[in-house]
Scaffold this active site. Structure first.
Site, PDB file in Angstrom:
ATOM      1  N   ASP A   1     -12.177   2.043   0.497  1.00 59.05           N
ATOM      2  CA  ASP A   1     -11.230   2.606   1.488  1.00 59.05           C
ATOM      3  C   ASP A   1     -12.021   3.333   2.577  1.00 59.05           C
ATOM      4  O   ASP A   1     -12.830   2.713   3.249  1.00 59.05           O
ATOM      5  CB  ASP A   1     -10.216   3.521   0.793  1.00 59.05           C
ATOM      6  N   HIS A   2     -11.844   4.678   2.702  1.00 56.06           N
ATOM      7  CA  HIS A   2     -12.527   5.347   3.825  1.00 56.06           C
ATOM      8  C   HIS A   2     -13.824   6.029   3.369  1.00 56.06           C
ATOM      9  O   HIS A   2     -14.037   6.242   2.187  1.00 56.06           O
ATOM     10  CB  HIS A   2     -11.648   6.473   4.393  1.00 56.06           C
TER      11      HIS A   2
ATOM     12  N   TYR B   1     -14.220   4.632   8.877  1.00 56.64           N
ATOM     13  CA  TYR B   1     -14.719   3.282   8.581  1.00 56.64           C
ATOM     14  C   TYR B   1     -16.166   3.062   8.986  1.00 56.64           C
ATOM     15  O   TYR B   1     -16.529   2.018   9.521  1.00 56.64           O
ATOM     16  CB  TYR B   1     -13.796   2.229   9.215  1.00 56.64           C
TER      17      TYR B   1
ATOM     18  N   HIS C   1       0.859  -1.191   0.000  1.00 58.32           N
ATOM     19  CA  HIS C   1       0.000   0.000   0.000  1.00 58.32           C
ATOM     20  C   HIS C   1       0.888   1.232   0.000  1.00 58.32           C
ATOM     21  O   HIS C   1       1.913   1.258   0.686  1.00 58.32           O
ATOM     22  CB  HIS C   1      -0.879  -0.018   1.263  1.00 58.32           C
TER      23      HIS C   1
ATOM     24  N   CYS D   1      -3.809   2.881  -4.099  1.00 60.52           N
ATOM     25  CA  CYS D   1      -4.761   3.638  -3.272  1.00 60.52           C
ATOM     26  C   CYS D   1      -4.851   5.070  -3.791  1.00 60.52           C
ATOM     27  O   CYS D   1      -3.909   5.875  -3.633  1.00 60.52           O
ATOM     28  CB  CYS D   1      -4.293   3.625  -1.815  1.00 60.52           C
TER      29      CYS D   1
ATOM     30  N   HIS E   1      -7.711   0.545  -3.751  1.00 60.72           N
ATOM     31  CA  HIS E   1      -8.540   1.373  -2.865  1.00 60.72           C
ATOM     32  C   HIS E   1      -8.940   2.588  -3.693  1.00 60.72           C
ATOM     33  O   HIS E   1      -8.065   3.332  -4.172  1.00 60.72           O
ATOM     34  CB  HIS E   1      -7.730   1.882  -1.666  1.00 60.72           C
TER      35      HIS E   1
HETATM   36  O1  LIG Z   1      -6.005   4.114   5.042  1.00 61.10           O
HETATM   37  C1  LIG Z   1      -6.354   3.028   5.523  1.00 61.10           C
HETATM   38  O2  LIG Z   1      -7.178   2.822   6.405  1.00 61.10           O
HETATM   39  C2  LIG Z   1      -5.679   1.908   4.948  1.00 61.10           C
HETATM   40  O3  LIG Z   1      -5.682   2.084   3.551  1.00 61.10           O
HETATM   41  C3  LIG Z   1      -4.279   1.824   5.472  1.00 61.10           C
HETATM   42  O4  LIG Z   1      -4.267   1.785   6.886  1.00 61.10           O
HETATM   43  C4  LIG Z   1      -3.779   0.537   4.965  1.00 61.10           C
HETATM   44  O5  LIG Z   1      -4.626  -0.471   5.501  1.00 61.10           O
HETATM   45  C5  LIG Z   1      -2.396   0.207   5.397  1.00 61.10           C
HETATM   46  O6  LIG Z   1      -1.566   1.293   5.233  1.00 61.10           O
HETATM   47  C6  LIG Z   1      -1.947  -0.968   4.534  1.00 61.10           C
HETATM   48  O7  LIG Z   1      -1.002  -1.706   5.228  1.00 61.10           O
HETATM   49 FE   LIG Z   2      -5.794   2.986   1.120  1.00 69.07          FE
END
Ligand SMILES: O=C(O)[C@@H](O)[C@@H](O)[C@H](O)[C@H](O)CO
Ligand SMILES: [Fe+2]
Length: 362
Positions: free
Chosen positions: A316-317, A330, A206, A244, A271
């Site tokens: 993702d978020h 989340y 990531h 991402c 993502h």
């Molecule tokens: O932004 C997030 O919540 C995730 O995309 C990161 O925490 C991601 O899970 C980690 O960096 C990947 O190891």
């Molecule tokens: Fe991400």
């Protein structure tokens, strides 16, 4: 595109598996043993327990995010070999429950960094916000206290045991350069990628979030050129990227569409997330709709569709909307809305493609 949804586990997430299974087109969960400290081998009984829970609701567990990397591996300390052996045994165990993709990151000390978890947007919802000035020439422990206190449930990559000895970690990283990180990442990949190949698993790094050094710590997964260098570090289909758009998109110089076309065969997991970047480099997360942020989300979906993307995708978020209390970034509602936006764009493109095929069968 195979849609999946991140779930932090029974008692560790405000969202239930029954809610996840009712989001259209979601086939599986993105999971991890979040209370398993980085460097430890994951216990098989805990892995099987997640599998049984996912089986009960008909969701697959193909994607793990993340098997975190111990700092000694990133630092290249002699103790790294034991942690790499544990990592390898975890890969082998995950293969036994048919995991296909393992996400991880190589950011020193911190995972994603934000300075405010509940910044208000115009519509009254709140979202994750990053204020550059609060991460330059400041004492990170102050930010850690704020984040951990406000984070309610701990945030991915912000495990208390990792952040408990922050000062000594920073001491260890004193003098560690980007080249040191590259060398240590290469050493790690040379050890784990052959194991992933033998077990039918794709590793998917990531990018750094945000994609630039913070608190004086080096970061390297930050740009198209560096991702290209990463893929060449160990040139195998099992050595892939979690592309991402939200992390890389925090730097408007990153051309996400170009990355999709260039790295299309090495992106097992994506993502898709939007951010709004301000002139001073600050950014706030927004809805997935292109118009709400700086990232061309509709263009990204088209780029994946044009490339016939068959990998895993998660939203993702999301923002915190409708008064939802949830893990920062989340919540259920805005990630579900995000998924429907992504499906809407994808299905419209797919319809055009199928109509074209009908008119001109090849
Ligand atoms: O932004 C997030 O919540 C995730 O995309 C990161 O925490 C991601 O899970 C980690 O960096 C990947 O190891
Ligand atoms: Fe991400």
């Amino acid at each position: 595109m195979r849609m999946v949804f991140r779930w932090f586990g029974e008692g560790n997430d405000t969202v239930s598996l029954d809610q996840i299974r009712q989001i259209p087109g979601v086939e599986g969960i993105v999971w991890a043993l979040h209370d398993s400290p980085a460097g430890e081998e994951w216990p098989m009984d805990r892995i099987l327990n997640i599998r049984d829970q996912a089986d009960r609701v008909g969701l697959h567990l193909d994607v793990v995010e993340s098997v975190n990397v111990h700092e000694d591996i990133k630092l290249g300390l002699p103790t790294r070999d034991q942690y790499i052996s544990n990592y390898i045994r975890t890969i082998e165990k995950l293969a036994q429950v048919s995991v296909k993709v393992i996400c991880y990151n190589f950011m020193p000390v911190f995972d994603w960094v934000r300075t405010n978890l509940y910044k208000e947007l115009e519509d009254g919802s709140t979202a994750l916000f990053f204020e550059k000035a609060k991460t330059t020439d400041v004492d990170p422990s102050e930010l850690v206290r704020t984040i951990i206190n406000n984070g309610e449930l701990s945030m991915p990559g912000w495990e208390p045991e990792r952040l408990a000895h922050l000062a000594s970690l920073f001491e260890l990283y004193r003098g560690i350069t980007e080249d040191d990180l590259w060398r240590n990442l290469g050493y790690f990949l040379d050890a784990i990628i052959p194991v992933a190949e033998r077990n039918g698993i794709q590793m998917a790094i990531h990018p750094d979030d945000p994609p630039w050094p913070i608190f004086g710590l080096p970061r390297i997964m930050t740009s198209q050129a560096n991702l290209r260098r990463f893929l060449r570090l160990h040139d195998s289909p099992a050595n892939g990227i979690t592309l991402c758009s939200g992390s890389l998109g925090a730097n408007p110089n990153n051309d996400i569409l170009s990355m999709i076309h260039e790295f299309k065969d090495r992106i097992p997991f994506t993502h898709i997330r939007n951010v709004r970047v301000f002139d001073n480099g600050d950014f706030i997360e927004t809805s997935h709709r292109s118009q709400d942020g700086t990232v061309d989300i509709a263009g990204i979906v088209k780029a994946y569709h044009d490339e016939g993307f068959r990998g895993y995708c998660r939203p993702d978020h999301g923002r915190h909307i409708w008064g939802e209390k949830c893990r920062p970034g989340y919540g259920l509602y805005d990630r579900a809305l995000g998924i429907m936006y992504l499906w809407g764009a994808w299905d419209a493109l797919e319809r055009v493609r199928l109509q074209g095929e009908k008119r001109n069968p090849s």
